[in-house]
Design an enzyme around this catalytic site. Sequence first.
Site, short mmCIF file in Angstrom:
data_model
loop_
_atom_site.label_atom_id
_atom_site.label_comp_id
_atom_site.label_asym_id
_atom_site.label_seq_id
_atom_site.Cartn_x
_atom_site.Cartn_y
_atom_site.Cartn_z
N CYS A 162 0.43 -1.06 -0.32
CA CYS A 162 -0.03 0.38 -0.10
C CYS A 162 0.95 1.36 -0.34
O CYS A 162 0.44 2.26 -0.16
CB CYS A 162 -1.27 0.64 1.08
N HIS A 180 -2.98 7.30 2.25
CA HIS A 180 -3.79 5.74 2.17
C HIS A 180 -4.80 5.46 2.21
O HIS A 180 -5.32 6.20 3.35
CB HIS A 180 -2.59 4.75 2.17
N ASN A 225 -10.31 0.10 -0.36
CA ASN A 225 -8.28 -0.01 -1.05
C ASN A 225 -8.23 -0.65 -1.86
O ASN A 225 -8.58 -1.41 -2.17
CB ASN A 225 -8.25 -0.89 0.54
#
Length: 330
Positions: A117, A257, A287
């Site tokens: 990520c 993020h 996500n």
Amino acid sequence: MSKKITAAITAIGGFVPEFRLTNEILETMVDTKDEWIVSRTGIKERRILKGEGLGTSDMAAPAVLELCRKRGIDPSEIDMLLCATTTPDFVFPATANIITDKIGAKNAFGYDIQAACSGFIYALVTGSKFIESGQYKKVVIVGADKMSSIVDYSDRSTCIIFGDGAGAVLLEPNTEGFGIQDSILRSDGSGRVYLHQKAGGSVKPASHKTVDEKEHFVFQDGQPVFKFAVKGMADVSAEIMERNNLVADDVAWLVPHQANKRIIDATARRMGVGEEKIMMTIQKFGNTTSGTIPLCLWDYEKILKKGDNLILAAFGGGFTWGSIWLKWAY
Ligand code: UT7
């Protein structure tokens, strides 16, 4: 004396697939509730790439073509393309090579960066160094993931989180002080036990057994990851502000993020930054791993102003984490 070269973002492109996997649809697939998902993560829906034979590069290519169109350049002008991804089209060659082929960037070299990520942050810092060297003039940074290709849609603890998407930015040299000002990158490989894919790598190549045991999917022990993420993302965001003497009023936007709204809110609180300054797309895209930060920039591009101070921050598998301070250039 020649002026210092900084790497500035000069165009953005994005792509999300059409299909919306809503919480209501997930309620029919696993034992979950819209109310639980929204209150624990902030997610309402995510996009899923449907279609045989389509992979990460099929989302990245249109994102890069969009930024070329916006900037008025031909893909053949791109010098270098970095692709941050955890779901490459193939184990090899690099997805970056496939993207450059698909868009006709015939003068570009490129490679992939794997930092889960935090991939986009890692790639943006890497690309900025090629610009700052003075040797490269047009560097494209892509963050793209087809997370649906490694998500187990019978596992309620992970299938509610992830989505597919791609975002891309163009980096060009700037001599007026805009662009990337500072960055902090961190990693701690001991965190791999909490978030990983068990099989398909050299330790455990694919076999009938690994498929039967569902080892080609994301494994996540959510609570420890959550704990580390809250601390890691908040620490580097506060640190980059402190060491550059930035206070909350100086910051126009936090670009975090998008893993969990609660992690994002904790980071903003630690920075002293109000809710109105947080870029948030988690409710509609979920996500998307490497895609989250460039997709936030893509979504908010119209309201960004030249000179805005942005703090980008991420935390992900590895563990990897980091933050970037940049001054918006247009
Ligand atoms: O992007 C890369 C880095 N990743 C992250 O930053 C993710 C970090 N982790 C998280 O965001 C959260 O840990 C999750 C969203 C994954 C899970 O939320 P949580 O509040 O930590 O839930 P939990 O795992 O502690 O589970 C609490 C309860 C459990 O039930 P019991 O044992 O208390 O009866 C779970 O079985 O919630 C249950 N649960 C669910 N219930 C309804 C887990 N998933 C679901 C679900 N629907 N989808």
